[in-house]
Every structure is written in structure tokens, then in C-alpha cells.
Design a protein around this motif. Structure first.
Motif, short mmCIF file in Angstrom:
data_model
loop_
_atom_site.label_atom_id
_atom_site.label_comp_id
_atom_site.label_asym_id
_atom_site.label_seq_id
_atom_site.Cartn_x
_atom_site.Cartn_y
_atom_site.Cartn_z
N ASP A 7 49.27 17.56 -12.73
CA ASP A 7 50.17 17.89 -11.63
C ASP A 7 51.26 16.84 -11.49
N ASP A 8 52.47 17.33 -11.19
CA ASP A 8 53.62 16.46 -10.88
C ASP A 8 54.12 15.64 -12.07
N VAL A 9 53.71 16.02 -13.28
CA VAL A 9 54.20 15.34 -14.48
C VAL A 9 55.32 16.18 -15.08
N PRO A 10 56.47 15.59 -15.44
CA PRO A 10 57.55 16.36 -16.08
C PRO A 10 57.04 17.02 -17.36
N CYS A 11 57.32 18.31 -17.52
CA CYS A 11 56.80 19.04 -18.67
C CYS A 11 57.48 20.39 -18.77
N VAL A 12 57.25 21.07 -19.89
CA VAL A 12 57.72 22.43 -20.11
C VAL A 12 56.56 23.24 -20.66
N GLY A 13 56.33 24.42 -20.11
CA GLY A 13 55.26 25.27 -20.61
C GLY A 13 55.18 26.56 -19.83
N GLU A 14 54.19 27.38 -20.20
CA GLU A 14 53.99 28.65 -19.50
C GLU A 14 53.29 28.40 -18.18
N VAL A 15 53.65 29.17 -17.17
CA VAL A 15 53.05 29.01 -15.86
C VAL A 15 51.83 29.92 -15.72
N GLY A 16 50.80 29.42 -15.09
CA GLY A 16 49.63 30.21 -14.74
C GLY A 16 49.40 30.09 -13.25
N LEU A 17 49.26 31.23 -12.57
CA LEU A 17 49.16 31.24 -11.11
C LEU A 17 47.71 31.24 -10.66
N PHE A 18 47.42 30.53 -9.57
CA PHE A 18 46.09 30.64 -8.96
C PHE A 18 45.91 32.09 -8.52
N PRO A 19 44.72 32.66 -8.73
CA PRO A 19 44.55 34.11 -8.54
C PRO A 19 44.51 34.58 -7.09
N LEU A 20 44.12 33.72 -6.14
CA LEU A 20 43.99 34.14 -4.75
C LEU A 20 45.36 34.18 -4.09
N SER A 21 45.91 35.37 -3.95
CA SER A 21 47.26 35.52 -3.41
C SER A 21 47.36 36.82 -2.62
N LEU A 22 47.47 36.72 -1.31
CA LEU A 22 47.57 37.92 -0.47
C LEU A 22 48.81 38.71 -0.86
N GLY A 23 48.64 40.00 -1.10
CA GLY A 23 49.76 40.87 -1.44
C GLY A 23 49.98 41.08 -2.92
N ALA A 24 49.40 40.23 -3.75
CA ALA A 24 49.56 40.42 -5.20
C ALA A 24 48.83 41.67 -5.64
N SER A 25 49.35 42.32 -6.68
CA SER A 25 48.80 43.61 -7.12
C SER A 25 47.36 43.48 -7.58
N ASP A 26 46.59 44.55 -7.39
CA ASP A 26 45.24 44.62 -7.94
C ASP A 26 45.05 45.88 -8.77
N ARG A 27 46.17 46.61 -8.99
CA ARG A 27 46.10 47.83 -9.80
C ARG A 27 47.47 48.15 -10.37
N ILE A 28 47.47 48.77 -11.55
CA ILE A 28 48.66 49.36 -12.16
C ILE A 28 48.30 50.82 -12.44
N LEU A 29 49.15 51.73 -12.06
CA LEU A 29 48.81 53.14 -12.16
C LEU A 29 48.73 53.63 -13.59
N ASN A 30 49.42 52.97 -14.51
CA ASN A 30 49.47 53.47 -15.89
C ASN A 30 49.13 52.40 -16.93
N ALA A 31 48.37 51.40 -16.50
CA ALA A 31 47.97 50.35 -17.44
C ALA A 31 46.72 49.65 -16.90
N ASP A 32 46.13 48.83 -17.75
CA ASP A 32 44.93 48.08 -17.39
C ASP A 32 45.37 46.78 -16.71
N HIS A 33 45.18 46.70 -15.40
CA HIS A 33 45.62 45.54 -14.63
C HIS A 33 44.97 44.25 -15.11
#
Length: 737
Positions: A558-584
Motif C-alpha cells: 500500500d502507498d508505494v508508487p507502482c503500475v499494475g492492474e487494479v483489483g477491488l475488494f469484493p464487499l461493495s454496496l450496489g455492485a452487480s451480482d448478476r449479468i443477464l447474458n453472461a456468467d457474472h
């Protein structure tokens, strides 16, 4: 080369566009400011540039009427060392004051609750913001239990708890389980906190072509009456739970229809009014829409562009058509379709007045209220299902990051087919702000005049729109000084364009937002409690945690200068839990690293954390590109380009950001069939025409490169990232020549 601020002379200010009198006055004050921050040989060459800039801006010396060349000169001269030193801290242009911070939503909230939550470690909203943000990530249940009281949310059945994590298959948990409400009803009912009385202004708007007329106004009570009237007609025509599409400009009527669909217990299918028939048809098919609301035409720039004809080419279901001019639609309707007048009158024959109450359809919090589309990397666009949690999250982000307050006038030229349309709608109506809509093109002066005349206090943009305003100088002479906050999202911001924009309101902050349809919010943003740098994000959104990981999936500290792909913590109110035409699960979690016992949620951005903790988005980890604020996939572009000419063997499309971090440019690489020949310019014209006809009329090809072959992986997949990097290198070399 731009001089250091200490080297500037009166002549430099005159050459930048000031009169001699203006230059002398500004030069005198500038020298006085510099005397407060003496330069020392053993320190940075310009010594305290952020303090100098803050002092300069606080005196409101840099007037919006001054030429942009003058603003550019002073900003670059004050931060001379930052612009000429590799890995320097980002130049800061806006700074929160302690007094102002305590009047923001989040600052007031912290002053009330943080002393108890953080104890003696709490100091003030600015100093303690990082600590309080971390608290919101570590204790989201407690944060949300307090925050829900700040929004116009009325539960018919209150939640059993804030968050239930007992089901291990639900990475994001179950939020507000057992609760029942109607989020549209929350939008149109008055409330005491936030203060939202019946006579408050809900919507102000102006039609293009009436730019010298008074701004139209509708109160909250009038909005409620109209929404209920339309909801009654929807209830009489459709069944609860039906998906009903909107393919319209974002007008006052479109907003009323949107809220009415949700109030009646149906789900809105959001379709942008710029789509070609094939794209409309795809969205109607995937969502299983039972009806569509649309217009006969789109009126823009004094011209009429057909819309109903595009919709019926795509739609077999019932279409309700609104007139863009006058009371009657200007087209011949199909037998099964209805004019707006017929739709309303037939379903409301027994209604004595608009004030007759239509009882809203209350549903569980996880019922689908909106189907929005986010482009994937292959095939159909992803159909993201918004539940009633999504508007709550959208409003909460507007409350915390943008500081939307009761009485604000909030304008963001967008469309209900894109995530910002519903987002702005909910941020206004759940926070007591006035939604400002211009029924016309936002690229010209008439839009800017509406912003002035409506008294807009929050103005949202996309960077390509700002670039147009700046380059055409169409906003010169207008007064935008009532604006307290700008917002920007959709694509990478250009630093100089943002400098121009912020200067139009004495350097008010531009809150950068980056998120996604599937998040119903941003995951990184600016904050009114932190200093801001152009084109950068200062914080993760409230309750949002993320890590940046390397190509092996190993998180950087944390807080170290860097470049890379972001990964989000999964607990997020409002974030999707389904996709109607794909595997969420496959789309957002499969193959992601585990961090502190939790599988990270995929978002797909490559981000850079700077030495001073700011965040800059570097692009997409996959092959999704961002064209003019609209995300699309390489596969979609290539599918159209492959059939544009018989000489084409294969194409590869990439989005390439400009050197100064501007919007992405569409570059198409081409391999020709053996024995065939063509020029890059010819193919560029054919590709642009094909893309605009089959995908989106707003897209255009910037460059075509004919190559003998594509770089590929061992499994024969095209390495678009290699092509993108090659293009970036070529543009960099060209910029230095």
C-alpha cells in the motif's frame, strides 16, 4: 521553453494576451506573493510552488475572462520544476480550506460522527480524511448505517441488517437483506433531511432554439404528479416486472418516464439515442423488452434526425412515440404503436387530475429496476442488472465525492443509455438537488448560456467535450462563476483542457471519477477534502478498497508508487451480482488473486500510483477501449472493419491515448490479402463509414496502419497490447520532432 515564475516579466504577461495595464497590475501582485516565499539556493528551484499557486488563486487574480494563454503561462511557470523534472510530484491546482471542509457533506458528517468512531486520533476533516476513509473500508456496515440517514431513502420494510456475509458463494455479500422500498418513490416524495420540500425545484430545462427564453421549471410536487400519471398508464399497459426500454434524448419527459417505469414496478432498459438499429435490436433482445419509449425525431442544430424509424427497424414490441416538436408526432406510426398523447389519455380516462395518487409498486431491495449495457470483449454487450441498491450507491458517491447538496443545480450532458444518466438522476432526486437539462447539443455556446442562465453549481463533462469548448472558444464571455464543482469521467482527461475548464470558475475543483456500470459508482475519485491535481484521482471512493498487483498477481505494498492492474475488494454496496447474458462469476472473479482471504473483484484498469499518492489510469488490461467516453471492444470494431473491403484479411483495433493524456484515439491495424492493394487513407474512410453505420455514429478512425502480420501469442491470439505500445512509441517520437 516556459520561464520559471521568478523569471517572468511584464512583457511575458502582455505577450500572453493582457493589456499593459492588466499586466502591470498582475505583475506587481505576483512579485509581492513571491516575496512571501523567497527562493533559496539549497532548495527546489521554484521553492514552494503549491503555496505560490494557492496564494495566487485565493486572491482571484486569474480572471476567467483572461486569455487561456495567460492561465497556461502562469500555471506552467509556477510549477516549472514539476513540468521539467522526471518523477516529480503532480502539480496541485486546488486546495481545501478547513472552514470549507466542514461545510461539505462528508466534512460535516465527520465532525458529527468521527470523534466517537475514531476517538482521540480524529483531528479535522482534512487531516483525518485518510483515517476515516480507511475506517469506512474496514467497517462498511457502521458507515452505511449512518449514511443511509443522509439520503432520501424510506424503507417500507427496514433491512434485517446492513450486510450479511454468511453465504460464501456471494463474494460481495448480501446488502440490506429483507428491506422493501421503491427507489423512484423515494425520489419524488418530499423529505426534511435532506431538505426537499414540495415547492423545491426538481428540474430546470431549456429547448435548443429557445436560447433567449426563460428557463423552464418544474417543482418536486409537479414532478411527482407527472410521474404518477405516467406510472398509471404503464401499469395499465404492461405487467409488473416487465422490461421497458427508453431510447430518447435525456429530456424532462425522458426523466419522468424513467421514474414512472420504476414506480410501476418495471425495469428500465437503457438505450443510447445514438445507436444504430442493429445495436438497438441487440439490447432489446437481450433484455426481453416488452415495449420502448422513443421520439419521432432528434432535434439538434436546427435539424431533425430520425429516431423512431431506427427503433422500429429494431423493435417488434410496442413503441410509444413522443413528439419532439409540437403536440403531435411527425411520423406515420405502425398499427401496434401509440403516440404519447394516446398512451396517456387511454390509460388515464378515469383520472380526474394529475394529483390522483398512484400507489407505487414496492419491491425487495434486490429487485431489478434498470438494465444497462457495458461492452464486453467479445460478442453481445454485457447486460448489467441494477437493483435498488445501485441508486443508493450512486447517490452516496455524489454525496461524498461531488458534495451534491440540497439546492444545488446539477447539469451533466449525458443520456439515460449511459451509466451517468441514471447516476445523475438519482444523485439529484435523492439528495435534494435540481436536475438541469439542455434539450440540444452541448458542444456549442447555447449550452454554455443555459449553464449560465440556469445558475448551474455542479457541471459534469467528458474530456472530449471540454476540448471542443476550449478549441472553438465558444464559451467566451459567459459567466460560469456560480459553479462550485466540475466533474469529469468517461475517458482520460487532458491537463491543459482541464486547466481551461477550472479557470472558468476561478479554479474550482474538477472531481475526476472512474468506475463502471457494474459498480453503480466510481472506485477512484477526487475528494473535496483533499488537494487536487489535473487529470488524476486523489482517493479510492468511500468504503472502496483496492490493491494494485503485478503480472503475477502479487499485490504491491500500500502507498508505494507502482503500475499494475487494479483489483477491488469484493464487499461493495450496489455492485452487480448478476449479468443477464453472461456468467457474472467468470467475468468479475474467476482467476483473480486472493487478498486477505477474499477473492478480488476484476475491474480491468491498469493504474499508476504516483510518488505523492495520486492515481492515474493508464488504460485497460483487456482489449476494451474508450472512445469519446463510450467503452467498446476491439472485437466489435474489428467485426465491422473486416467486412468493409474485400482486400482485408484481418484487422486489429486498439485505443491509443495521446501524449498529453488526452482521449483515446482509434487506430486500426490491417493485414491485406495476398495480391490485393489499398491505401491507408482509403481504408480509414471505409472503416469510419462502416463503424458509424453499424456501431455508433460518434466513433471515428484516427489512423490506419497497414502491416504484413500481427504479433501473436503461442495460442495464436493477437497481442493488441504490443500494437498499442508500438503506436504510443511512434506518437512519442513524432511529438519530439
Amino acid at each position: 521553453m516556459v520561464k520559471s515564475v521568478r523569471e517572468l516579466e511584464v512583457e511575458d504577461l502582455v505577450n500572453a494576451g493582457l493589456t499593459l495595464a492588466q499586466a502591470n497590475e498582475l505583475y506587481g501582485v505576483l512579485r509581492d506573493i513571491l516575496s512571501h516565499y523567497p527562493s533559496h539556493s539549497d532548495s527546489d528551484s521554484d521553492n514552494h510552488p503549491s503555496l505560490i499557486w494557492r496564494h495566487l488563486v485565493s486572491l482571484k487574480l486569474l480572471k476567467p475572462s483572461f486569455p487561456h494563454s495567460l492561465h497556461h503561462l502562469l500555471f506552467h511557470s509556477v510549477y516549472h520544476s514539476a513540468f521539467h523534472t522526471h518523477h516529480a510530484s503532480l502539480p496541485l491546482y486546488w486546495f481545501p480550506s478547513l472552514d470549507h471542509s466542514k461545510r461539505t457533506n462528508l466534512g460535516r458528517f465527520m465532525e458529527t460522527h468521527a470523534p466517537q468512531l475514531l476517538g482521540s486520533s480524529y483531528k479535522d476533516p482534512i487531516t483525518s480524511y485518510p483515517l476515516f476513509h480507511n475506517f469506512s473500508v474496514q467497517h462498511p456496515q457502521l458507515y452505511w448505517s449512518l449514511l443511509l440517514k443522509e439520503l432520501s431513502i424510506t424503507f417500507v420494510e427496514p433491512p434485517k441488517c446492513i450486510l450479511d456475509t454468511s453465504d460464501p458463494s456471494r463474494h460481495g455479500g448480501t446488502w440490506l437483506p429483507g428491506s422493501v422500498l421503491n427507489i423512484a418513490d423515494c425520489c419524488v416524495q418530499p423529505s426534511s433531511h435532506p431538505y426537499k420540500p414540495d415547492d423545491s425545484l426538481a428540474i430546470v430545462w431549456r429547448d435548443e432554439g429557445f436560447d433567449d427564453s426563460e428557463v423552464n421549471r418544474i417543482t418536486l410536487k409537479q414532478l411527482r404528479q407527472q410521474v404518477m400519471m405516467v406510472a398509471k398508464a404503464i401499469d395499465a399497459t404492461f405487467s409488473k416486472g416487465d422490461a421497458i426500454a427508453i431510447d430518447m434524448q435525456m429530456t424532462a419527459n425522458a426523466v419522468i418516464i424513467y421514474l414512472a417505469i420504476v414506480l410501476a414496478g418495471c425495469a428500465v432498459v437503457s438505450i443510447a439515442d445514438s445507436f444504430a438499429p442493429k445495436e438497438i435490436a441487440t439490447r432489446l433482445r437481450v433484455s426481453k423488452a416488452k415495449g420502448v419509449f422513443t421520439q419521432d425525431f432528434i432535434a439538434r442544430g436546427g435539424r431533425k434526425f430520425p429516431l423512431y424509424s431506427r427503433v422500429i427497424e429494431a423493435a417488434a414490441c410496442k413503441v410509444i412515440v413522443l413528439p419532439v416538436l409540437g403536440d403531435d408526432v411527425g411520423v406515420q406510426l405502425r398499427e401496434q404503436d401509440l403516440s404519447w398523447k394516446s398512451f396517456i389519455s387511454s390509460a388515464n380516462q378515469t383520472q380526474k387530475s394529475w394529483s390522483d395518487y398512484y400507489f407505487p409498486s414496492y419491491q425487495s431491495v434486490d429487485s431489478v429496476t434498470n438494465i444497462l449495457f457495458s461492452s464486453g470483449t467479445t460478442g453481445d454487450p454485457k447486460a448489467i442488472a441494477w437493483t435498488q441498491l445501485a441508486p443508493i450507491r450512486s447517490a452516496a458517491d455524489g454525496w461524498a465525492a461531488i458534495d451534491v447538496q440540497a439546492g444545488d443545480v446539477y447539469c451533466w450532458p449525458t443520456n439515460l443509455g449511459w451509466v451517468m444518466g441514471p447516476t445523475v438522476l438519482y444523485q439529484c432526486f435523492l439528495l435534494g438537488a435540481t436536475l438541469a437539462l439542455y434539450h440540444g447539443a452541448p458542444q456549442g455556446r447555447n449550452f454554455g448560456k443555459f449553464v449560465q442562465d440556469a445558475g448551474v453549481t455542479i457541471l459534469g463533462t467528458v474530456p472530449s467535450l471540454v476540448k471542443t469548448w476550449k478549441n472553438t472558444k465558444c464559451m467566451e464571455g459567459l459567466d460560469w462563476t456560480k459553479i462550485k464543482t466540475f466533474c469529469s469521467t468517461g475517458e482520460t482527461s487532458n491537463v491543459d483542457d482541464d486547466l481551461w475548464l477550472s479557470s472558468k470558475a476561478y479554479y474550482r475543483p474538477i472531481i475526476e471519477l472512474c468506475g463502471g456500470t457494474e459498480l453503480a459508482s466510481s472506485y477512484i475519485a477526487g475528494s473535496p477534502l483533499q488537494p487536487q491535481a489535473f487529470g488524476a484521482f486523489s482517493t479510492a471512493s468511500m468504503t472502496t478498497g483496492f490493491v494494485i498487483f503485478d503480472e503475477n498477481g502479487v499485490p504491491y505494498p500500500d502507498d508505494v508508487p507502482c503500475v499494475g492492474e487494479v483489483g477491488l475488494f469484493p464487499l461493495s454496496l450496489g455492485a452487480s451480482d448478476r449479468i443477464l447474458n453472461a456468467d457474472h462469476e467468470k467475468v468479475y472473479f474467476k482467476g483473480m488473486p486472493v487478498y486477505k482471504g477474499k477473492v478480488l473483484r476484476r475491474h480491468g484498469d491498469i493504474i499508476r500510483r504516483t510518488v505523492d499518492g495520486f492515481i492515474v489510469v493508464q488504460g485497460r488490461a483487456d482489449d476494451t477501449m474508450n472512445l469519446g467516453g463510450i467503452k467498446t471492444s476491439s472485437v466489435e470494431i474489428e467485426r465491422v472493419c473486416d467486412g468493409a473491403d474485400e482486400c482485408i484479411l484481418e484487422t486489429a483495433a486498439v485505443g491509443v491515448a495521446t501524449i498529453n493524456r488526452g482521449p483515446e484515439q482509434l487506430v486500426v491495424f490491417v493485414v491485406l490479402k495476398k495480391g490485393y492493394n489499398s491505401s491507408a487513407e482509403t481504408l480509414k474512410m471505409k472503416f469510419t463509414k462502416a463503424i458509424q453505420s453499424n456501431l455508433n455514429p460518434l466513433f471515428k478512425v484516427t489512423l490506419v496502419k497497414i502491416v504484413p502480420e500481427f504479433p501473436r501469442t503461442s495460442s495464436n491470439k493477437i497481442l493488441r497490447r504490443v500494437l498499442r505500445d508500438q503506436m504510443k512509441h511512434e506518437l512519442s517520437v513524432q511529438s519530439r520532432l
